[in-house]
Design an enzyme around this catalytic site. Structure first.
Site, mmCIF file in Angstrom:
data_model
loop_
_atom_site.group_PDB
_atom_site.id
_atom_site.type_symbol
_atom_site.label_atom_id
_atom_site.label_comp_id
_atom_site.label_asym_id
_atom_site.label_seq_id
_atom_site.Cartn_x
_atom_site.Cartn_y
_atom_site.Cartn_z
ATOM 1 C CG ASP A 162 8.528 -0.521 -2.759
ATOM 2 O OD1 ASP A 162 8.087 0.405 -3.451
ATOM 3 O OD2 ASP A 162 7.963 -0.926 -1.728
ATOM 4 C CD GLU A 222 8.879 5.741 -5.641
ATOM 5 O OE1 GLU A 222 9.599 5.684 -4.624
ATOM 6 O OE2 GLU A 222 8.186 4.806 -6.042
ATOM 7 C CG ASP A 259 2.242 1.588 -1.264
ATOM 8 O OD1 ASP A 259 2.517 0.539 -1.893
ATOM 9 O OD2 ASP A 259 3.055 2.176 -0.554
#
Lengths: 593, 924
Positions: B510, B513, B586
């Site tokens: 996770d 980015e 999310d």
């Protein structure tokens, strides 16, 4: 390996002793159901719901033929059906058919591993081993449960004792409270009566005061006028009729007069002696009067006397007025002022030729009489007041005592009214404190009140306040705790678990700020805990009676005493126990009627 | 809930986007579409026929727009590579660059960076252009290179399909020295008109740029690349994920279709509470665009990992797109194909196809932030069994670690992770833990210590290890551009190294980015430095993929390439499909988010990343019963199926709702588990062709214009049409069933009758999941309800046959051991079933990957199960006399049940899937 059509129809009965009829053994079918699975003479099987007939060979052929799934008791072919694990040497169990040949050994219900037979996984028979293990722990378990039940009885007894004691205390307190209240009523009546008298006395007294006061004011006014007149005359050009000395004397007289007035006895009793209500009253009177006086005072003090004569005029400050005691926070009187000369003015022609009469001897006598009467009245009034003070003090003492009783009464009543479980079993632990320290927090349960969480070196957080029991007294809800950031108010669901001791077993927080606490307590032990201990013949368990009786405990005791190695309740015994339990209940109800 | 939009850039807050947009506007305002400053120098053109390579010099004369005193002349190198697939790759760069080497991301992003060139090429030159016609006679592609103005056009069947610089937006900012006198004086500015403002904008923020409190230093100055790509004749374009906009992309200028004024942005960002129907950038970026019209498809790929903005302008006939990248290489590929599938296939041949996942990964995953401790995990596991709900994988979020130190466990909550995993494994299930790329700065943390000592972290613009803020507090980020860093990460997954990990433990990555709480736009500063002095701006969008790749390789390595990895990532880029699954990040427990999950997963899927899904129920907040049920009913028909929730959300395992919910969620989950054989076959297909498992309607019906913008229904494979119920309180639903086909209700097997236009309206109860089977298909199923996919391993199959108008049907079936790479050595069963002339035929399916099925019977027996049932719908069942199975000349009569006039169920042919060349004959 893939599924193999295995021969699952056996022709011998497993247990010859118990087997009355010689049935074919069908895989996955419980012994008692074997009768339903018998081959018809024409080699057919009737689906158990009566809808459909299939060849007998289609039984357990790993293909679901019957709508009710009854043709596949030994495979997973039909949805929603059950498979019977014989568990030879232990107790047979049903498992969902979906667990048959699913690659998992379901030893918890299928200790013989009969649920896995297609070669996907090896599940050796572990019944003997598991049974031994169970046996070895069973006695311990029974002892624990037995102890828990004993503790439970102790808790009930203790709670009953506490309830009794508290009830007695309650009644005692109520009696005492009532007595005190009666006494209080009596005193209140007396006070009321006396207050009437006091009021009348005061009214009279007040009138007298006003009379005296009125006289005095008139006197002042007159005097003031005289001075003013003289000042006017004096200021007239060429007028020397009035000697400065005369004027000086007059002023002096005036001041002496004032001093005399000041030395007169005070009309209003001193503040410290006052009861509150009266004080307020008198302050009101005093306030009114003082305002009037100040007007008078001011008028005089602002009058100007020529300063070339430079005599001093004693101003009448509120403090010097013969009235009430001054309010404590009033500053002391200002220093005497220098009086400036008046500017020249036209003098009126009709100037009075003589000074005004300043005194009157008749009046003085009258005053003296009045004053004496006033003193008398004051004496009487003060006596009444003293009586009142004494009575009132007594009243507050009684009131305090009564209130103490009331507090005790309220406390006990609250404690008695709060839900303490069946038979008020948790009464004895009401407000008792239990703690559990975990790696992060210390949890504290104050039974029947609240649950708190304390982080080491951190703040104390309220997790919930006692709300209610739920789920037939198996859980307790504590809610309305501290607000969560980004979440709800904290709450705790307390699961009660049958244990020998009252203790917090575990706390978790499955959802943020929604806690779950496992609390061990003998209080929740019931029949189901005994049934769980008995050798599970099968899972078709009986209706569980949540009530518990002394008889039941006695039964366990006997079982333990009689055969410690077979300390297991079998089904018959449980049934007996239940029957007894029901009987005793019925008897109880009967007795009540 | 709403995104904090002000924390993320608009185009006018981005220097290069402003410059490039202004350039395009200037072209429009001055009508200089045909006056490009770039010209091909005709005599520089060189054609290497063997390599299909055309090279040329291009000269840029910069005096037509900018009012500079000295006209600028810059030379460039142009490369055009004609590929066998009919695609064309085009590269363009400075002939000489002394300032900075542009970063070439293609070696990372593309699996096949040197695709096979076309051999058959015909050329034709005239005064102002060269024409190249290549590939075989039946499928010719033509490339026209125009010299002045410089442009490239791809022609199919005499029509231009894609054009480069047709609109003259091409503006390549060659590296240059900063000129102090470059600025225009104040006086002049005042006199400037609208055009001059644009000119000014074309020079905005060239040497540094400040957004909010962060300043990007831009030491190399302006280096952006802008150009137009036109799709003449196309009204619909798709792709360029990740956005929350509709499937068919909308106009982004002048209050476009959806009121968009911002270009679609591609910049991997951790956007808290992202909004729907927006061109804003979120977690992933794939600069791939698909264009489609009823007789032609085209694709376009920009192989560039820098921040990118894409304007879309649609007219009634054409689509113009304007691509703007901040830095990096100009490296683009044009794809052409008859259908979307053709385009995707050629694209995926280059970008790489998704590997076949493990069987369990295609089943249901249960996640939450967080399952708190061992007891919690075991209790959830137990409850799934108790309520007969199937699931395959339980997930542990960040709280399982020791203070967000990844690769460690919070030993007070998870004292014995190995025993825990053993308990889960005994049930046939798996576990996933999260491992994020930020490493807590803590010298007592071995992972940090090792990486720091070996200098494996990304550096800041002062060339010192970069320190930012994330979950554990102060953190550093591993620099996956450094070969040693990837190697090091791979080694972290050794079972010896990652304490408490076992063979059933897989990984979720996770925040890759990368998310940097303290950074500009919650990410890493662009002037951070990677290995080889590469600026972060050049590699930003591929950072997440490099981490995904290293993690994937770590999993391969820990089992010596014997076990297929399963890695879920949030960030992605071209090629991420090669390393695992992704999810849409999310989302929110909101009906609109449920709706958005369809275009979002379809867009990502058609861009190559087909293994994706959205968190069931919505990550934030609490879904009510209805939304919860509907979400499960939708998600089980999407490729990646995971229930997940935020730590602040209430617990939401099915048993926390009422009995009806438990039952309906169970039903929905079994829809998935029953169809796993079909899904697995689709996953296989995707691994071979790249065609996604779930497809937009137009993929299957490319000629039906009614479907070009449909994104509330979709296809699972070619044969199942799914129209989820997406409205609260919906009591009926209208489904468009393309009239070219015969359609069957998937549950009842009854033929459905639509109205003349193809619409079917049905009432919807809470249990309704509108799914339809296409006539002419054969779908493999497993109908036994088990607790996990592994528990179904030895279950027999059911074939569900729905006949078309001609009473024919066909379908495929693929299976292998579901875990290992044995399939690469032939350990698999791949079958084609064809039903025609009342005979069901089974034969080997020859997959395009040309791997031959093993001949070892015993080996195949391990993965083979029998067919227990054949359901035929749409057949004349009343007059069937008998049904027989013919294997190797042996005839066996089969039992059957006539269910209705047109449905027959054949009982247990008991034929093994490993068997081939058998048939079932229906005799009348």
């Amino acid at each position: 390996m893939h599924f193999k059509q295995i021969t699952i129809v056996l022709t011998s009965c497993i247990s010859l002793i118990n087997c009355a009829v010689h049935f074919e053994r069908i895989y996955g079918v419980a012994e008692e159901d074997l009768g339903k699975y018998q081959r018809t003479p024409d080699d057919l099987f009737h689906c158990l719901d009566g809808n459909g007939v299939i060849p007998y060979s289609a039984l357990n052929d790993d293909y679901c033929d019957c709508a009710d799934g009854s043709d596949e008791p030994g495979t997973a072919a039909c949805p929603g059906t059950k498979f019977y694990c014989d568990n030879h040497g232990s107790v047979g169990h049903f498992i969902p058919s979906s667990r048959v040949n699913d690659g998992v050994c379901d030893y918890d219900l299928c200790c013989d591993g009969s649920d896995e037979y297609n070669g996907g996984i090896e599940c050796p028979d572990r019944c003997e081993e598991l049974e031994k293990l169970k046996e070895s722990t069973r006695k311990e378990e029974i002892m624990k449960i037995y102890n828990a039940f004993q503790k439970r009885q102790e808790m009930i007894a203790q709670s009953l004792k506490n309830v009794t004691e508290d009830t007695v205390t309650l009644i005692e307190n109520q009696e005492l409270y009532n007595k005190e209240n009666e006494e209080l009523d009596k005193i209140k009546a007396e006070i009321k009566e006396l207050e009437e008298i006091e009021k009348r006395s005061k009214d009279f007294y007040k009138l007298m005061y006003r009379d005296l006061k009125k006289d005095y004011k008139e006197y002042i006014k007159k005097f003031k006028k005289a001075i003013e007149d003289m000042l006017v005359i004096k200021s007239m050009e060429g007028n020397d009729k009035i000697d400065s000395n005369v004027l000086h004397d007059i002023v002096k007289d005036y001041n002496e007069e004032i001093l005399e007035e000041l030395n007169k006895p005070k009309i209003v009793p001193k503040k410290e002696q006052e009861e509150e209500e009266e004080e307020e009253e008198s302050i009101e009177i005093i306030e009114e009067e003082r305002e009037e006086e100040e007007e008078v005072n001011e008028e005089i003090s602002t009058k100007q006397i020529p300063n070339d004569e430079s005599f001093e005029f004693k101003p009448i400050s509120p403090k010097n007025i013969p009235s009430s005691p001054p309010p404590k926070d009033i500053p002391s009187s200002p220093p005497p002022k220098k009086v400036n000369p008046l500017p020249p003015k036209d003098i009126p022609s009709n100037v009075p030729s003589s000074s005004p009469e300043l005194n009157n001897s008749d009046d003085e006598e009258e005053d003296e009489e009045e004053r004496l009467m006033y003193e008398e009245k004051k004496e009487a009034h003060n006596k009444i007041k003293d009586q009142l003070i004494a009575l009132r003090s007594k009243r507050s003492t009684i009131d305090r005592t009564a209130r103490d009783y009331k507090r005790t009464i309220d406390k006990i009543e609250k404690k008695l009214s709060i839900d303490s479980g069946l038979n008020k079993i948790y009464y004895s632990i009401y407000e008792k404190v239990y703690s559990l320290k975990t790696s992060d927090y210390t949890y504290t349960l104050t039974w029947g009140k609240e649950i708190k969480q304390k982080e080491e070196h951190g703040p104390l957080t309220l997790l919930g306040k006692f709300k209610e029991f739920r789920d037939n007294y198996r859980t307790v809800i504590y809610d309305d705790g501290a607000q969560c950031w980004n979440g709800p108010k904290r709450s705790v669901t307390v699961n009660l678990i049958c244990k020998e001791q009252n203790e917090i077993l575990k706390v978790s927080e499955p959802s943020k700020c929604e806690y779950v606490m496992d609390f061990g307590t003998p209080g929740v032990c019931d029949n189901s805990d005994i049934i769980a201990l008995k050798k599970p013949e099968d899972t078709k368990s009986k209706e569980i009676n949540p009530e518990f009786s002394e008889d039941m405990l006695e039964s366990i005791r006997e079982i333990l005493k009689d055969s410690p190695t077979q300390a297991i309740l079998d089904e018959d015994e449980v049934e007996t126990l239940e029957a007894e339990n029901n009987n005793s209940e019925q008897n109880k109800k009967h007795d009540e009627l | 809930m709403c995104v904090k939009s002000e924390e993320f850039k608009r185009c006018d807050q981005s220097g290069f986007c402003t410059r490039q947009r202004a350039y395009a506007d200037l072209v429009e305002k001055t009508n200089t579409q045909n006056a490009s400053p770039y010209k091909v120098i005709p005599n520089s053109i060189d054609f290497n026929k063997k390599e299909g390579l055309i090279t040329a010099k291009v000269l840029k004369t910069a005096n037509n727009t900018l009012d500079n005193a000295t006209p600028l002349e810059v030379y460039f190198k142009l490369q055009l590579i004609l590929l066998k697939s009919g695609s064309v790759r085009m590269k363009f760069e400075e002939a000489e660059d002394n300032i900075k080497t542009r970063f070439d991301v293609s070696t990372y992003a593309l699996e096949n960076n040197n695709p096979e060139p076309s051999k058959k090429i015909d050329t034709k030159n005239d005064q102002n252009s060269s024409t190249f016609t290549f590939n075989d006679e039946n499928d010719k592609t033509t490339l026209i290179l125009t010299y002045n103005p410089f442009k490239v056009e791809i022609v199919k069947d005499g029509q231009v399909v894609i054009g480069f610089n047709q609109n003259g937006y091409f503006n390549y900012e060659e590296h240059q020295q900063q000129n102090e006198n470059d600025n225009i004086s104040e006086e002049e500015k005042q006199r400037q008109n609208e055009i001059n403002e644009l000119i000014e904008n074309t020079q905005k923020d060239m040497w540094s740029e400040t957004f909010r409190s962060s300043t990007d230093t831009k030491p190399y100055g302006p280096e952006s690349i802008g150009f137009d790509i036109t799709f003449p004749g196309f009204k619909n374009v798709y792709g360029i994920p990740q956005h929350t906009s509709p499937l068919s992309l909308t106009t982004t200028r002048n209050n476009g279709d959806n009121g968009y004024n911002e270009p679609y942005r591609l910049y991997n960002l951790d956007v808290f509470e992202y909004i729907l129907d927006s061109p804003m950038a979120i977690y992933g970026s794939i600069p791939f665009m698909l264009a489609h019209k009823n007789d032609q498809s085209a694709g376009f790929l920009f192989i560039n990992a820098s921040e990118m903005w894409i304007d879309v302008e649609k007219s009634n006939t054409d689509t113009l797109t304007h691509w703007m990248a901040e830095s990096g290489k100009f490296d683009i590929i044009f794809f052409v194909g008859k259908t979307p599938k053709d385009v995707i296939t050629t694209y995926m041949d280059i970008a790489g196809k998704p590997p076949l996942p493990q069987y369990f990964a295609t089943a249901y995953h249960q996640c939450r932030w967080n399952y708190n401790d061992e007891a919690d995990v075991l209790s959830v596991d137990q409850k799934f069994d108790e309520y007969n709900l199937p699931y395959d994988v339980i997930w542990l979020d960040i709280e399982h670690t020791d203070g967000k130190r990844y690769f460690t466990w919070d030993l007070t909550k998870f004292p014995d992770p190995v025993a825990l995993q053993k308990a889960i494994a005994d049930k046939g299930r798996k576990m996933v833990t999260i491992i994020d790329p930020h490493i807590k700065v803590d010298n007592n943390y071995y992972v940090y210590k090792e990486a720091k000592d070996q200098d494996l972290f990304v550096h800041n613009n002062q060339d010192k290890p970069f320190d930012g803020w994330c979950w554990p507090g102060s953190s550093s980020w591993v620099d996956f551009l450094k070969p040693e860093a990837s190697k090091w990460l791979i080694s972290q997954y050794d079972f010896e190294k990652y304490k408490g990990s076992t063979e059933i433990l897989y990984t979720w990555i996770d925040m890759n980015e990368p998310s940097v709480f303290s950074g500009p736009e919650t990410t890493m500063p662009k002037d951070n430095l990677h290995y080889g002095k590469v600026e972060h701006r050049d590699v930003h969008n591929i950072y997440g993929e490099l981490y995904h790749k290293a993690t994937y390789e770590g999993h391969l390595a820990r089992r010596n390439n014997e076990d297929r990895p399963f890695i879920l990532s949030r960030a992605f880029f071209i090629g991420s499909q090669r390393y695992g699954a992704i999810w849409t990040g999310d989302n929110d427990a909101d009906w609109n988010h449920l709706k958005a999950s369809i275009p979002m997963t379809l867009s990502i899927g058609l861009s190559g990343l087909s293994f994706c899904g959205a968190d069931i129920g919505g990550f934030f907040n609490n879904p009510d019963k209805e939304l919860y049920i509907r979400w499960y009913q939708t998600a089980v028909f999407q490729p990646f199926v995971r229930g997940h929730s935020h730590i602040d959300a209430k617990r939401r395992e099915p048993w926390l709702y009422d009995d009806e919910t438990i039952n309906l969620v169970r039903d929905a989950l079994y829809e998935r588990y029953n169809l796993l054989p079909y899904w697995y076959t689709l996953f296989k297909e995707a691994s071979v062709s790249g065609i996604p498992m779930t497809r937009p309607m137009f993929f299957e019906f490319p000629e039906n214009e009614k479907l070009f913008e449909v994104d509330n229904q979709f296809m699972v494979g070619s044969d199942l049409l799914v129209k989820p119920v997406l409205e609260q309180g919906q009591t009926e639903i209208s489904v468009y069933l393309p009239p070219s086909e015969k359609w069957y209700d998937y549950k009842t097997h009854k033929v459905v009758q639509t109205n003349e236009e193809g619409y079917l309206t049905i009432p919807t109860s809470l249990s309704t999941i509108p799914v339809y089977q296409r006539g002419g298909s054969i779908i493999p199923q497993r109908l036994r309800h088990r607790r996990s996919s592994k528990s179904m391993k030895h279950d027999p199959y059911t074939l569900l046959i729905a006949l078309d108008e001609k009473n024919e049907a066909k379908g495929q079936f693929y299976v292998d051991d579901g875990e290992s790479f044995g399939y690469k050595n032939g350990l698999f069963i791949y079958r084609t079933f064809i039903f025609a002339n009342n005979i069901l035929n089974c034969s080997k399916y020859r997959s395009p990957d040309n791997i031959n099925e093993s001949h070892n019977e015993d080996e195949l027996l391990m993965i083979s199960e029998r067919i227990e049932r054949v359901i035929i719908a749409g057949i004349d069942s009343k007059s069937i006399k008998s049904i027989q199975l013919v294997t190797n000349g042996v005839v066996k009569s089969l039992q059957f049940n006539v269910e209705s006039d047109d449905i027959v169920i054949i009982k247990d042919p008991a034929i093994e899937m490993k068997e081939v060349d058998w048939k079932i004959e229906i005799l009348y």
